[in-house]
Design a protein around this motif. Structure first.
Motif, PDB file in Angstrom:
ATOM      1  N   ARG A 150       9.866   7.769   8.547  1.00 40.39           N
ATOM      2  CA  ARG A 150       9.616   8.295   7.202  1.00 40.39           C
ATOM      3  C   ARG A 150       9.734   7.187   6.161  1.00 40.39           C
ATOM      4  O   ARG A 150       8.935   7.109   5.229  1.00 40.39           O
ATOM      5  N   GLU A 167       9.273   3.961   6.666  1.00 37.43           N
ATOM      6  CA  GLU A 167       8.117   3.076   6.823  1.00 37.43           C
ATOM      7  C   GLU A 167       6.875   3.690   6.199  1.00 37.43           C
ATOM      8  O   GLU A 167       6.089   2.998   5.543  1.00 37.43           O
ATOM      9  N   LYS A 168       6.686   4.986   6.389  1.00 40.07           N
ATOM     10  CA  LYS A 168       5.525   5.675   5.822  1.00 40.07           C
ATOM     11  C   LYS A 168       5.588   5.661   4.293  1.00 40.07           C
ATOM     12  O   LYS A 168       4.565   5.471   3.626  1.00 40.07           O
ATOM     13  N   ARG A 169       6.780   5.847   3.737  1.00 45.68           N
ATOM     14  CA  ARG A 169       6.937   5.828   2.281  1.00 45.68           C
ATOM     15  C   ARG A 169       6.604   4.446   1.729  1.00 45.68           C
ATOM     16  O   ARG A 169       5.885   4.318   0.730  1.00 45.68           O
ATOM     17  N   GLU A 224       4.658   2.205   3.125  1.00 42.07           N
ATOM     18  CA  GLU A 224       3.223   2.000   3.291  1.00 42.07           C
ATOM     19  C   GLU A 224       2.434   2.750   2.216  1.00 42.07           C
ATOM     20  O   GLU A 224       1.472   2.222   1.650  1.00 42.07           O
ATOM     21  N   SER A 225       2.849   3.968   1.908  1.00 43.97           N
ATOM     22  CA  SER A 225       2.168   4.750   0.874  1.00 43.97           C
ATOM     23  C   SER A 225       2.313   4.093  -0.491  1.00 43.97           C
ATOM     24  O   SER A 225       1.355   4.055  -1.272  1.00 43.97           O
ATOM     25  N   GLN A 226       3.492   3.555  -0.781  1.00 42.71           N
ATOM     26  CA  GLN A 226       3.692   2.878  -2.056  1.00 42.71           C
ATOM     27  C   GLN A 226       2.810   1.628  -2.146  1.00 42.71           C
ATOM     28  O   GLN A 226       2.220   1.354  -3.198  1.00 42.71           O
ATOM     29  N   LYS A 265      -0.059   1.161  -0.634  1.00 42.13           N
ATOM     30  CA  LYS A 265      -1.443   1.596  -0.821  1.00 42.13           C
ATOM     31  C   LYS A 265      -1.679   2.042  -2.259  1.00 42.13           C
ATOM     32  O   LYS A 265      -2.718   1.741  -2.838  1.00 42.13           O
ATOM     33  N   ASP A 266      -0.720   2.769  -2.827  1.00 39.94           N
ATOM     34  CA  ASP A 266      -0.861   3.209  -4.221  1.00 39.94           C
ATOM     35  C   ASP A 266      -0.935   2.011  -5.165  1.00 39.94           C
ATOM     36  O   ASP A 266      -1.739   1.990  -6.095  1.00 39.94           O
ATOM     37  N   GLU A 267      -0.111   1.008  -4.926  1.00 36.11           N
ATOM     38  CA  GLU A 267      -0.143  -0.187  -5.758  1.00 36.11           C
ATOM     39  C   GLU A 267      -1.467  -0.925  -5.604  1.00 36.11           C
ATOM     40  O   GLU A 267      -2.015  -1.442  -6.576  1.00 36.11           O
ATOM     41  N   GLU A 323     -12.547   4.259  -2.369  1.00 36.33           N
ATOM     42  CA  GLU A 323     -12.146   5.559  -1.811  1.00 36.33           C
ATOM     43  C   GLU A 323     -12.002   6.582  -2.890  1.00 36.33           C
ATOM     44  O   GLU A 323     -11.653   6.343  -3.988  1.00 36.33           O
TER      45      GLU A 323
END
Length: 67
Positions: free
Chosen positions: A29, A31-33, A35-37, A39-41, A67
């Motif tokens: 979880r 690591e996923k958070r 990675e999501s941050q 991608k958002d940046e 995207e």
């Protein structure tokens, strides 16, 4: 008496395995958070592409997909 000892040992091993699995889930979880941050940046920084870079991409026949 042996049956009780075996039952206690089995339950302790089971609890240990559940604890290890829970730690792995929490790590995934996190690591996923992260990675999501990232991608958002990257998406928010997409507006900062230099115009010269876009011209270079178009001159070389490449495309930019958003995207």
């Amino acid at each position: 008496m042996k049956a009780v000892a075996v039952a206690i040992i089995v339950s302790l091993v089971g609890l240990l395995l559940v604890g290890i699995q829970q730690m792995r889930v929490e790590d995934l979880r996190a690591e996923k958070r992260i990675e999501s941050q990232a991608k958002d940046e990257a998406v928010t920084d997409r507006d900062e592409i230099a115009p010269g870079f876009i011209d270079w991409v178009l001159r070389h026949g490449l495309t930019i997909e958003l995207e």
